[in-house]
Design a protein around this motif. Sequence first.
Motif, PDB file in Angstrom:
ATOM      1  N   ASN A 198       0.818  -1.210   0.000  1.00 32.19           N
ATOM      2  CA  ASN A 198       0.000   0.000   0.000  1.00 32.19           C
ATOM      3  C   ASN A 198       0.849   1.256   0.000  1.00 32.19           C
ATOM      4  O   ASN A 198       0.523   2.241  -0.678  1.00 32.19           O
ATOM      5  CB  ASN A 198      -0.935   0.004   1.219  1.00 32.19           C
ATOM      6  CG  ASN A 198      -2.032  -1.033   1.113  1.00 32.19           C
ATOM      7  OD1 ASN A 198      -2.382  -1.450   0.015  1.00 32.19           O
ATOM      8  ND2 ASN A 198      -2.579  -1.450   2.253  1.00 32.19           N
ATOM      9  N   ARG A 228       2.280   1.615  -3.548  1.00 30.71           N
ATOM     10  CA  ARG A 228       1.280   2.100  -4.496  1.00 30.71           C
ATOM     11  C   ARG A 228       0.976   3.567  -4.258  1.00 30.71           C
ATOM     12  O   ARG A 228       0.804   4.348  -5.190  1.00 30.71           O
ATOM     13  CB  ARG A 228       0.006   1.264  -4.383  1.00 30.71           C
ATOM     14  CG  ARG A 228       0.116  -0.105  -5.047  1.00 30.71           C
ATOM     15  CD  ARG A 228      -1.249  -0.755  -5.164  1.00 30.71           C
ATOM     16  NE  ARG A 228      -1.824  -1.038  -3.858  1.00 30.71           N
ATOM     17  CZ  ARG A 228      -1.672  -2.178  -3.217  1.00 30.71           C
ATOM     18  NH1 ARG A 228      -0.944  -3.143  -3.755  1.00 30.71           N
ATOM     19  NH2 ARG A 228      -2.227  -2.371  -2.045  1.00 30.71           N
ATOM     20  N   GLU A 285       1.292   6.813  -6.934  1.00 32.73           N
ATOM     21  CA  GLU A 285       0.137   7.614  -7.324  1.00 32.73           C
ATOM     22  C   GLU A 285       0.367   9.108  -7.151  1.00 32.73           C
ATOM     23  O   GLU A 285      -0.570   9.895  -7.273  1.00 32.73           O
ATOM     24  CB  GLU A 285      -1.087   7.160  -6.512  1.00 32.73           C
ATOM     25  CG  GLU A 285      -1.560   5.766  -6.900  1.00 32.73           C
ATOM     26  CD  GLU A 285      -2.556   5.179  -5.917  1.00 32.73           C
ATOM     27  OE1 GLU A 285      -2.952   5.895  -4.974  1.00 32.73           O
ATOM     28  OE2 GLU A 285      -2.929   4.007  -6.087  1.00 32.73           O
ATOM     29  N   CYS A 290     -12.897   3.241  -6.417  1.00 30.90           N
ATOM     30  CA  CYS A 290     -11.424   3.290  -6.411  1.00 30.90           C
ATOM     31  C   CYS A 290     -10.960   4.625  -5.838  1.00 30.90           C
ATOM     32  O   CYS A 290     -11.293   5.685  -6.383  1.00 30.90           O
ATOM     33  CB  CYS A 290     -10.867   3.138  -7.833  1.00 30.90           C
ATOM     34  SG  CYS A 290     -11.166   1.532  -8.587  1.00 30.90           S
ATOM     35  N   PHE A 303      -8.225   6.037  -6.002  1.00 32.39           N
ATOM     36  CA  PHE A 303      -7.269   6.749  -6.859  1.00 32.39           C
ATOM     37  C   PHE A 303      -7.941   7.347  -8.103  1.00 32.39           C
ATOM     38  O   PHE A 303      -7.274   7.988  -8.909  1.00 32.39           O
ATOM     39  CB  PHE A 303      -6.126   5.813  -7.280  1.00 32.39           C
ATOM     40  CG  PHE A 303      -6.593   4.522  -7.904  1.00 32.39           C
ATOM     41  CD1 PHE A 303      -6.749   4.415  -9.275  1.00 32.39           C
ATOM     42  CD2 PHE A 303      -6.884   3.416  -7.114  1.00 32.39           C
ATOM     43  CE1 PHE A 303      -7.187   3.238  -9.848  1.00 32.39           C
ATOM     44  CE2 PHE A 303      -7.321   2.228  -7.675  1.00 32.39           C
ATOM     45  CZ  PHE A 303      -7.476   2.137  -9.046  1.00 32.39           C
ATOM     46  N   GLU A 308     -11.313  -3.537  -9.076  1.00 32.01           N
ATOM     47  CA  GLU A 308     -10.425  -2.452  -8.658  1.00 32.01           C
ATOM     48  C   GLU A 308      -8.963  -2.835  -8.900  1.00 32.01           C
ATOM     49  O   GLU A 308      -8.148  -1.993  -9.311  1.00 32.01           O
ATOM     50  CB  GLU A 308     -10.640  -2.114  -7.187  1.00 32.01           C
ATOM     51  CG  GLU A 308      -9.721  -1.009  -6.691  1.00 32.01           C
ATOM     52  CD  GLU A 308      -9.998  -0.584  -5.262  1.00 32.01           C
ATOM     53  OE1 GLU A 308      -9.102   0.016  -4.647  1.00 32.01           O
ATOM     54  OE2 GLU A 308     -11.126  -0.849  -4.772  1.00 32.01           O
ATOM     55  N   GLU A 309      -8.622  -4.102  -8.666  1.00 26.30           N
ATOM     56  CA  GLU A 309      -7.244  -4.535  -8.873  1.00 26.30           C
ATOM     57  C   GLU A 309      -6.824  -4.384 -10.329  1.00 26.30           C
ATOM     58  O   GLU A 309      -5.716  -3.915 -10.618  1.00 26.30           O
ATOM     59  CB  GLU A 309      -7.086  -5.995  -8.439  1.00 26.30           C
ATOM     60  CG  GLU A 309      -5.669  -6.525  -8.585  1.00 26.30           C
ATOM     61  CD  GLU A 309      -5.529  -7.970  -8.165  1.00 26.30           C
ATOM     62  OE1 GLU A 309      -4.393  -8.455  -8.101  1.00 26.30           O
ATOM     63  OE2 GLU A 309      -6.569  -8.624  -7.902  1.00 26.30           O
ATOM     64  N   ARG A 322      -6.391  -0.626 -10.989  1.00 29.18           N
ATOM     65  CA  ARG A 322      -5.180  -0.109 -10.350  1.00 29.18           C
ATOM     66  C   ARG A 322      -3.925  -0.571 -11.085  1.00 29.18           C
ATOM     67  O   ARG A 322      -2.988   0.205 -11.277  1.00 29.18           O
ATOM     68  CB  ARG A 322      -5.121  -0.546  -8.886  1.00 29.18           C
ATOM     69  CG  ARG A 322      -3.951   0.070  -8.117  1.00 29.18           C
ATOM     70  CD  ARG A 322      -3.861  -0.475  -6.706  1.00 29.18           C
ATOM     71  NE  ARG A 322      -4.968  -0.067  -5.877  1.00 29.18           N
ATOM     72  CZ  ARG A 322      -5.003   1.096  -5.215  1.00 29.18           C
ATOM     73  NH1 ARG A 322      -3.993   1.949  -5.325  1.00 29.18           N
ATOM     74  NH2 ARG A 322      -6.034   1.398  -4.454  1.00 29.18           N
ATOM     75  N   ASP A 323      -3.918  -1.832 -11.517  1.00 28.25           N
ATOM     76  CA  ASP A 323      -2.726  -2.361 -12.195  1.00 28.25           C
ATOM     77  C   ASP A 323      -2.458  -1.640 -13.510  1.00 28.25           C
ATOM     78  O   ASP A 323      -1.299  -1.413 -13.878  1.00 28.25           O
ATOM     79  CB  ASP A 323      -2.886  -3.864 -12.451  1.00 28.25           C
ATOM     80  CG  ASP A 323      -2.734  -4.698 -11.173  1.00 28.25           C
ATOM     81  OD1 ASP A 323      -2.301  -4.140 -10.153  1.00 28.25           O
ATOM     82  OD2 ASP A 323      -3.054  -5.902 -11.221  1.00 28.25           O
ATOM     83  N   THR A 365      -1.021   1.767 -12.539  1.00 29.84           N
ATOM     84  CA  THR A 365       0.353   1.620 -12.062  1.00 29.84           C
ATOM     85  C   THR A 365       1.316   1.449 -13.238  1.00 29.84           C
ATOM     86  O   THR A 365       2.402   2.041 -13.254  1.00 29.84           O
ATOM     87  CB  THR A 365       0.463   0.414 -11.110  1.00 29.84           C
ATOM     88  OG1 THR A 365      -0.395   0.627  -9.980  1.00 29.84           O
ATOM     89  CG2 THR A 365       1.888   0.232 -10.620  1.00 29.84           C
TER      90      THR A 365
END
Length: 255
Positions: free
Chosen positions: A10, A13, A17, A67, A69, A137-138, A141-142, A145
């Motif tokens: 976390n 990440r 961000e 999410c 982000f 969400e994963e 996020r990936d 990223t």
Amino acid sequence: MGKILETVGNVFRSALEKDGNGKKYFNSAVILAAGSGSRFDSERKKQFVEIDGVPVVVRSAKVFNDCDFISEIVVVTVANEVDGVRRILEAAGITKLTKVVAGGATRQESSRIGFDNVNPMCDFAAIHDGARCLVTEEMIRDTFTAAYSWGAACAAEKVVDTVKRADVNGMVKETLDRREIWLAKTPQTFKADVYRAASYTAMKDGFEGTDDVSLAEHCGFKVKLVDCGTENIKLTYPEDEARMREILERRRREY
């Protein structure tokens, strides 16, 4: 040990961000719900089909809305459904929704229109097919990223079957190396300046791509593929509804 690794992850990440000055990126999501759905069902618009009681467009938007982000959501739909889609999303509690706009004649044009309506502060933008309502969400996020590092990223699925290239008559010409073959999915996520350059260069050149990363490829940008597994399916045919419900039921059992 698991909690320690989760905490480290976390923190890592969270650092990714933020820009070089420590400011959190402004991330936009453009959800496309303007397709004709000609392969699906002439009597039902697939963005309004309910999967386990939730309309497809709402299910997709809710994942992005949850999410932390993601800063805003722009939805692109057909002109005569703008007000209806806005009401549905607002009633469903999609608090990050900033605009619902009418799309263009093609998916590529709709993507550009959606991007043109994101906040001018946008640092990164994800373009997502609203019909891929099982995105997680994963997965989102990936792709962000990867885009932070590469400028452009695409959710994808590795091919496991043997792949043949054929001629126009369906005769095999060659067998391709499946280790190099991926199925492109969404979200497809870009640094804002990368997508702006790619979309407008394509328009200037008269280039028509089948997805958004093909525009980046046309412009010479590198795109990182992100393995999102096999569940990020698109509602294309009526039989896809049953598979989506099966996936959701399995997820409920597991989590």
